[in-house]
Structures are given as structure tokens and as C-alpha cells.
Design an enzyme around this catalytic site. Sequence first.
Site, short mmCIF file in Angstrom:
data_model
loop_
_atom_site.label_atom_id
_atom_site.label_comp_id
_atom_site.label_asym_id
_atom_site.label_seq_id
_atom_site.Cartn_x
_atom_site.Cartn_y
_atom_site.Cartn_z
CE LYS A 143 -4.58 31.90 68.14
NZ LYS A 143 -3.20 31.41 68.28
CE LYS A 164 -5.14 31.57 64.12
NZ LYS A 164 -4.02 31.19 64.90
C1 PBG Z 1 -0.59 28.98 67.85
C2 PBG Z 1 -1.43 29.13 66.65
C3 PBG Z 1 -2.64 28.47 66.32
C4 PBG Z 1 -2.95 28.85 65.02
C5 PBG Z 1 -1.96 29.74 64.61
N1 PBG Z 1 -1.06 29.92 65.62
C6 PBG Z 1 -3.43 27.47 67.05
C7 PBG Z 1 -4.09 27.75 68.32
O1 PBG Z 1 -4.16 28.89 68.80
O2 PBG Z 1 -4.55 26.77 68.88
C8 PBG Z 1 -4.14 28.34 64.23
C9 PBG Z 1 -3.99 28.41 62.76
C10 PBG Z 1 -4.96 27.61 61.98
O3 PBG Z 1 -5.93 26.99 62.50
O4 PBG Z 1 -4.78 27.57 60.76
N2 PBG Z 1 -1.00 29.61 68.98
#
Ligand code: PBG
Length: 333
Positions: free
Chosen positions: A205, A258
Site C-alpha cells: 500500500k 494499492k
Molecule cells: C484506510 C484506507 C485508505 C484507503 C483504504 N483504506 C486511505 C488511506 O490510507 O489514507 C484508500 C482507498 C481509496 O482511495 O479508494 N487506511
Amino acid sequence: MSLNFVGSFPFHRPRRLRQSPALRRLVSETQLSAAQLVLPLFARAGRKLRKPVNAMPGVFQLSPDELLREAASAHEAGVPAVLLFGIPDRKDAKASGAYAANGIVQQTVRLLKKELPQLLVITDVCLCEYMEHGHCGLIQQGKSGARVLNDPTLELLARTAVSHAAAGADVVAPSDMMDGRVRAIRGALDREGFLETPLMSYAAKFASAFYGPFREAAESAPLFGDRRSYQMDPANAAEALREVAMDIEEGADIVMVKPALPYLDILQRIKAEFGYPTAAYSVSGEYSMIKAAAANGWIDERAVTLESLLAMRRAGADILITYAAADAARWLK
Ligand code: PBG
């Protein structure tokens, strides 16, 4: 398999294989179907609530009754799974709402599993939506600024995952990126008797600007600082492989990349290296870009959405998490 064209080119005429739709389908290397789609949904307390998310046309914060309707209609269209996020009424410094037995996600999971037992319910396990400061972990304020406390956060994440499983979640998906969280969560699930609950980890991520619109949707923008001390540097690919290796070693059943479209190289390497069930999360910013361009008449929304999802499949994704899941399922019929 390695392809060596030298000396043997041209060896056939590809256009012969493009003469008819049936023939093109027979030789197609990649299949895209509704069976691979997961729809993220945002739950918030209330009744008959459908609060639009500005930067994400077609996406709403939904009260549990409305979320059930939305999930049922997507399921009817062929979407097999949803991914739940919660927006609590109150936030605090220890994210109490994340692991409350009657928290918004726990309530919604129970409702969905009761009314739509065939629908696979995945829950996002994170603390940022429940923390008053919007970070994914506990924060310590020191002289040199704020610091995320990795290890003390693990216990709260584990409690959150167990509470989701206890409510009936089919899969838990930690997205916080704390070190060691997969092991902590797996251990807690096993101890509490949820040995059969799979864990999908947001393994690679990245600290991405593509999450912008999500933070409006989930009301989880950090009040100070950013997430670069726990999320990955977009410059790093080898590190992504190490993160995935660690999560697998700690017990992840499915690994996720992601964002998706700007990180197809990562997706391809991870699938090739580990051969694990791999999910691509096409994030909020990817969705918003397509919606905005389509609203201006600049691109064909349906064609661009399906081509993007196909590209993720081609790169190696087994599972496609997308806000366009319900539309895509209808288009694929
Ligand atoms: C929570 C989380 C996030 C997303 C999914 N879970 C945001 C972040 O890390 O700031 C992002 C999903 C998206 O942008 O569609 N940690």
C-alpha cells in the site's frame, strides 16, 4: 516460457485471429467477469441516509438500511463481494468505535449477513476513520513532533479484526500498514476461534495522492502530517515485494496492491513472484478521474472503466476492488 522472435519473424499473421468476435474470444488471453469484483461501501449511523461524496459521483455514505439496498442491487447485478468501511459518530484518541461490539461496521455486517447470506462481506480493518487525528495508529506527541506508535497499535487492530469476525465478516482486510499487524491479527483470530476467517492484507500500500477523494468519503484525512512513515514510497518496487513476502510469512491469505492502475508493474511482479491470490484496489482517485473526464464528455466511461479493469487482470490481479463494481457487472452481462 521465453519467446525468442529472432530468426523466426514473421511467423504468422495475427490478423487472421481477429476476423470474428467468437475467434477473438477463443484466443483472448485475459478474461474479465463480474465474479472478480468487490464493491467498497461506506457505512454511517442513521436511517434512510444517502450522503453523496462530492468527488466521487455515484458513491455515498449510507446508513445500514440504505447500504443493504445498495449491496443487494450490486449483488443482483452479479457482484459477489463488498468491502466495508465505517464512519463513526464519535472519534477519539484510541479509536474506540473501531472495535465496539455495536460499532457501525459490526452492525452493518450483522445486517448484511442476515439479509444477504450469499454476499461475501469483507471488512476494512483500520483505525484512521475512528481516530480524532485521522492517523492509522496511536499517536505520541513529542518534542520533535508526532510519532505513530507501531506496537501498541497492533493490539487495537487485532481487537478490531476479532470484533468484525465475531459480527460475521467473511474476510478481514487490514489496511493500516503497521509492521507486524498480519501476525498480530492472525494470532488473535486463531485464539478467539476464527481459524477459518481469511485475511486479505493491504500488503503493498503506497502513500498515494490517489486516496484524496476517499478521505472525504471516509472522513479520515490526517489532521497533521501524512502517512509516509507507515505507507510505502511510490518510488520503491523491490520494497513492495519484501512487504508482500513478510505479510505472507505472517499469515496473509490474499495480498493486495494499492492503488492499481499506476502500479501495474508492482502487481505483475507480485503475482509472478509469489503466485498468491492477489487483489488490485482501484482507488478513489482512479474512479474520480474517469468520472470527471466522462462528465465532460472527454472519454467513454464504460469503455475506459472496463479497459482499466482488464489491464489489472492482465497484470495478474485475481480480485478487482472498484467503486465501479456494480456498473461494471451490469456492463459485463
Ligand atoms: C484506510 C484506507 C485508505 C484507503 C483504504 N483504506 C486511505 C488511506 O490510507 O489514507 C484508500 C482507498 C481509496 O482511495 O479508494 N487506511
